[in-house]
Design an enzyme around this catalytic site. Structure first.
Site, mmCIF file in Angstrom:
data_model
loop_
_atom_site.group_PDB
_atom_site.id
_atom_site.type_symbol
_atom_site.label_atom_id
_atom_site.label_comp_id
_atom_site.label_asym_id
_atom_site.label_seq_id
_atom_site.Cartn_x
_atom_site.Cartn_y
_atom_site.Cartn_z
ATOM 1 N N LYS A 41 1.099 -1.319 -0.039
ATOM 2 C CA LYS A 41 0.097 -0.052 -0.143
ATOM 3 C C LYS A 41 0.932 1.201 0.070
ATOM 4 O O LYS A 41 0.501 2.034 -0.841
ATOM 5 C CB LYS A 41 -0.829 -0.119 1.323
ATOM 6 C CG LYS A 41 -1.466 1.377 1.574
ATOM 7 C CD LYS A 41 -2.524 1.099 2.741
ATOM 8 C CE LYS A 41 -2.063 2.122 3.836
ATOM 9 N NZ LYS A 41 -1.709 3.522 3.762
ATOM 10 N N ASN A 42 1.633 1.254 0.984
ATOM 11 C CA ASN A 42 2.495 2.554 1.055
ATOM 12 C C ASN A 42 3.397 2.669 -0.132
ATOM 13 O O ASN A 42 3.900 4.007 -0.267
ATOM 14 C CB ASN A 42 3.278 2.514 2.444
ATOM 15 C CG ASN A 42 2.182 2.830 3.510
ATOM 16 O OD1 ASN A 42 1.107 3.221 3.265
ATOM 17 N ND2 ASN A 42 2.788 2.568 4.934
ATOM 18 N N CYS A 136 -5.349 7.720 9.013
ATOM 19 C CA CYS A 136 -5.375 7.099 10.302
ATOM 20 C C CYS A 136 -5.284 8.341 11.328
ATOM 21 O O CYS A 136 -4.473 8.930 11.274
ATOM 22 C CB CYS A 136 -4.792 5.875 10.605
ATOM 23 S SG CYS A 136 -5.249 4.680 9.481
ATOM 24 N N ARG A 141 -0.187 14.693 13.373
ATOM 25 C CA ARG A 141 0.558 14.132 12.125
ATOM 26 C C ARG A 141 0.957 15.321 11.213
ATOM 27 O O ARG A 141 0.469 15.557 10.117
ATOM 28 C CB ARG A 141 -0.118 13.015 11.415
ATOM 29 C CG ARG A 141 -0.501 11.538 12.303
ATOM 30 C CD ARG A 141 -1.293 10.678 11.488
ATOM 31 N NE ARG A 141 -0.177 9.915 10.627
ATOM 32 C CZ ARG A 141 -0.612 8.801 9.815
ATOM 33 N NH1 ARG A 141 -1.872 8.524 9.787
ATOM 34 N NH2 ARG A 141 0.259 8.502 9.119
ATOM 35 N N ASP A 324 3.341 0.151 12.198
ATOM 36 C CA ASP A 324 2.355 -0.377 11.447
ATOM 37 C C ASP A 324 1.867 -1.851 11.818
ATOM 38 O O ASP A 324 0.785 -2.269 11.376
ATOM 39 C CB ASP A 324 2.291 -0.151 9.992
ATOM 40 C CG ASP A 324 2.138 1.467 9.615
ATOM 41 O OD1 ASP A 324 1.660 2.058 10.318
ATOM 42 O OD2 ASP A 324 2.226 1.527 8.465
ATOM 43 N N ARG A 416 -9.373 -0.005 3.345
ATOM 44 C CA ARG A 416 -8.338 1.075 3.156
ATOM 45 C C ARG A 416 -6.821 0.432 2.623
ATOM 46 O O ARG A 416 -5.958 0.794 1.987
ATOM 47 C CB ARG A 416 -8.028 2.270 3.954
ATOM 48 C CG ARG A 416 -9.218 3.192 3.961
ATOM 49 C CD ARG A 416 -8.749 4.183 4.805
ATOM 50 N NE ARG A 416 -7.353 4.612 4.709
ATOM 51 C CZ ARG A 416 -6.507 4.785 5.630
ATOM 52 N NH1 ARG A 416 -7.179 4.946 6.987
ATOM 53 N NH2 ARG A 416 -5.187 5.189 5.664
HETATM 54 C C1 UD1 Z 1 4.032 6.817 6.860
HETATM 55 C C2 UD1 Z 1 2.932 5.612 6.375
HETATM 56 C C3 UD1 Z 1 2.400 5.133 7.480
HETATM 57 C C4 UD1 Z 1 3.498 4.649 8.812
HETATM 58 C C5 UD1 Z 1 4.386 5.752 9.098
HETATM 59 C C6 UD1 Z 1 5.601 5.667 9.748
HETATM 60 C C7 UD1 Z 1 2.290 6.320 4.356
HETATM 61 C C8 UD1 Z 1 1.242 6.804 3.412
HETATM 62 N N1 UD1 Z 1 2.076 6.176 5.370
HETATM 63 O O1 UD1 Z 1 3.146 7.806 7.658
HETATM 64 O O2 UD1 Z 1 1.748 3.866 7.453
HETATM 65 O O3 UD1 Z 1 2.687 4.407 9.819
HETATM 66 O O4 UD1 Z 1 4.782 6.477 7.659
HETATM 67 O O5 UD1 Z 1 6.313 4.514 9.450
HETATM 68 O O6 UD1 Z 1 3.270 5.926 3.851
HETATM 69 N N2 UD1 Z 1 6.623 14.262 11.590
HETATM 70 C C9 UD1 Z 1 6.776 15.428 11.761
HETATM 71 N N3 UD1 Z 1 6.441 16.325 10.806
HETATM 72 C C10 UD1 Z 1 6.317 15.840 9.650
HETATM 73 C C11 UD1 Z 1 6.230 14.568 9.254
HETATM 74 C C12 UD1 Z 1 6.331 13.471 10.214
HETATM 75 O O7 UD1 Z 1 6.641 15.752 13.117
HETATM 76 O O8 UD1 Z 1 6.265 16.861 8.527
HETATM 77 C C13 UD1 Z 1 6.567 13.078 12.648
HETATM 78 C C14 UD1 Z 1 4.994 12.649 12.789
HETATM 79 O O9 UD1 Z 1 4.470 13.033 13.531
HETATM 80 C C15 UD1 Z 1 5.517 11.048 13.299
HETATM 81 C C16 UD1 Z 1 6.862 10.749 12.601
HETATM 82 O O10 UD1 Z 1 7.463 12.051 12.173
HETATM 83 O O11 UD1 Z 1 5.769 11.188 14.859
HETATM 84 C C17 UD1 Z 1 6.838 9.723 11.531
HETATM 85 O O12 UD1 Z 1 6.042 10.280 10.448
HETATM 86 P P1 UD1 Z 1 6.045 9.880 8.824
HETATM 87 O O13 UD1 Z 1 7.111 8.745 8.811
HETATM 88 O O14 UD1 Z 1 6.173 10.946 8.408
HETATM 89 O O15 UD1 Z 1 4.634 9.077 8.801
HETATM 90 P P2 UD1 Z 1 3.734 9.347 7.800
HETATM 91 O O16 UD1 Z 1 4.285 9.845 6.361
HETATM 92 O O17 UD1 Z 1 2.554 10.032 8.479
#
Ligand code: UD1
Length: 439
Positions: A41-42, A136, A141, A324, A416
């Protein structure tokens, strides 16, 4: 036991009400057999917007038929991108002519990955208007790293009425350090930087397999990205991307979910069409708990154990234990002998599912970022609700080993991210069915 299915109701802004599907599981069936893992998916939800940034025709294979993928395709079609399925898992994307770079909130609000349209559109068109992403609810986030990265490349970022508006005369390569190795920020900045003049270096980049997959796809269609899979990714800008064919990697989270389901039912399951290396953290923990695991080139064979041992897990960025799979693993640990701890280091609110697995009999306490299981619980069927995608997977896993009938609402979350999960579990011997509710 006769269960009366209460309507699961969703209230939309306009006041519309919709009843949803249920999953009904008659538990305590040992899972046995082989299961084929779908495309990730990701990775898929990153590769689709990357194809939108191409000047040619892209053929993407091994796409999972899941709601997040269909949602990304609907969003692309709304901008005039031609997307045609050659078969269930192969999509032909033709983005040579599109009619705008503005996305409607109704198309993006359910998916976290809709943020990838920002990097893809900004890179190719130097303009994007994309609503803040959904997905989710795991606590805050933010997408500040994404926006800081775009700004470092020379883009102007304005946030108005819940929409991120990005524009640039041109993008210029830059050194970008991420405060933490965010998957989304790494891929998004990489997509924009593909079109920046000069060289961009992303430091403290995420190393997840889907980051590597997105980079491999972009390289296949003409990008120059080095170092994906390490913490320093170097991107040399190119003026445009051509078309090409690509196969999405197998889903490590789906694979891990079936491995854990095999373990909790004391099963004997071969998880096929996977990259075993991607599963190392899960394999290590299942072995520590007493499962017998063997692996080959593209499969892992999991045999459960009636006397699972406790262990501790701490979620971390790849190659650490994936957040995840935390809810699914915590569910398994509830069944193990003795006390286990689960530390969630990635998302601040990823224990909300625990209130639901407690309804099935889990003995587990949460204190901040840590959950502690008392161990050896006996799950008993009850009516529960999936609050997010992986929470839903955890409930299915608990239901598979519970005594009696478990009824799971909120199935749209599972849809999803898991392709044909009822059929796959049924083929392994589970007694699981979907009760359809009309809208
Ligand atoms: C992606 C995955 C999700 C997985 C997560 C962690 C997708 C579509 N989703 O989510 O399934 O659970 O990686 O492996 O690929 N953060 C910030 N600022 C930012 C971005 C992130 O503070 O601009 C923080 C987030 O709050 C979180 C951490 O960084 O604590 C990791 O987030 P991130 O790796 O970006 O996760 P997602 O992209 O939301």
């Amino acid at each position: 036991m006769k269960v009366v299915y209460l309507p699961s109701i969703i209230y939309f802004r306009g006041g519309r009400v919709r009843a949803m599907d249920y999953i009904v599981i008659n538990g305590q069936k040992t899972l046995k057999g082989k299961v084929n893992i779908s495309g990730a998916k990701n990775a898929a939800v990153a590769i689709l917007p990357a194809a939108l940034a191409s000047d040619g025709v892209c053929v993407i294979d091994n796409l999972p038929q899941i709601e997040d993928v269909l949602g990304m395709i609907a969003a692309m079609r709304s901008m005039g991108v031609k997307c045609e399925f050659r078969d269930n898992h192969t999509l032909i994307v033709d983005a040579r002519e599109i009619n705008g770079q503005v996305l409607d909130e109704r198309l993006t609000k359910k998916m976290r990955a809709s943020y990838y349209f920002m990097g893809a559109l900004l890179g190719r068109y130097k303009h994007a208007e994309v609503p803040l992403p959904g997905g989710c609810d795991l606590g805050l986030r933010p997408i500040d790293y994404h926006l800081k990265g775009f700004a470092a490349l020379g883009a102007t970022c304005i946030q108005e009425h819940g929409v991120v508006k990005l524009s640039a005369e041109k993008l210029t390569g830059a050194n970008i350090y991420l405060d933490c190795p965010s998957v989304g920020a790494t891929i998004n900045i990489m997509m924009a930087a593909v079109f920046a003049d000069g060289v961009t270096l992303i430091e403290n980049a995420a190393k997840e397999p889907h980051v590597v997959d997105a980079a491999s796809f972009l390289n296949k269609i003409g990008a120059k990205i080095n170092g994906a899979g390490t913490s320093a990714i170097r991107i040399t800008g190119v003026p445009s991307l051509r078309g090409g064919e690509y196969t999405v990697l197998p889903d490590p989270i789906e694979a891990g979910t079936y491995m854990i389901a095999a373990a909790i039912t004391n099963g004997d399951v071969v998880v096929e069409n996977i990259i075993p290396k991607h599963m190392d953290s899960v394999t290590a923990k299942l072995k520590e708990m007493g499962c017998t695991i063997t692996e080959g080139g593209d499969w892992i064979h999991v045999c459960g154990n009636n006397h699972l041992r406790s262990c501790d897990i701490k979620t971390a960025f790849y190659p650490g234990f994936p957040t995840d799979l935390q809810p699914q693993m915590a569910t398994l640990l509830c069944r193990a002998q003795g006390t286990s701890t689960i530390t969630e280091n990635v998302f601040e609110q990823r224990f909300r599912y625990i209130q639901e697995i407690k309804r099935l009999g889990a003995q587990i306490k949460v204190d901040g970022r840590m959950a502690v299981t008392k161990g050896a619980c006996v799950f008993t069927g009850a009516e529960v609700t999936a609050l997010d995608l992986r929470a839903g997977a955890a409930l299915v896993i608990a239901g598979l080993c519970a005594k009696g009938e478990t009824v799971i609402g909120g199935v749209s979350h599972l849809d999803r991210g898991y392709e044909n999960f009822e059929e796959k579990f049924r083929s392994l011997g589970a007694d699981i069915k979907r009760i359809k509710r009309d809208e």
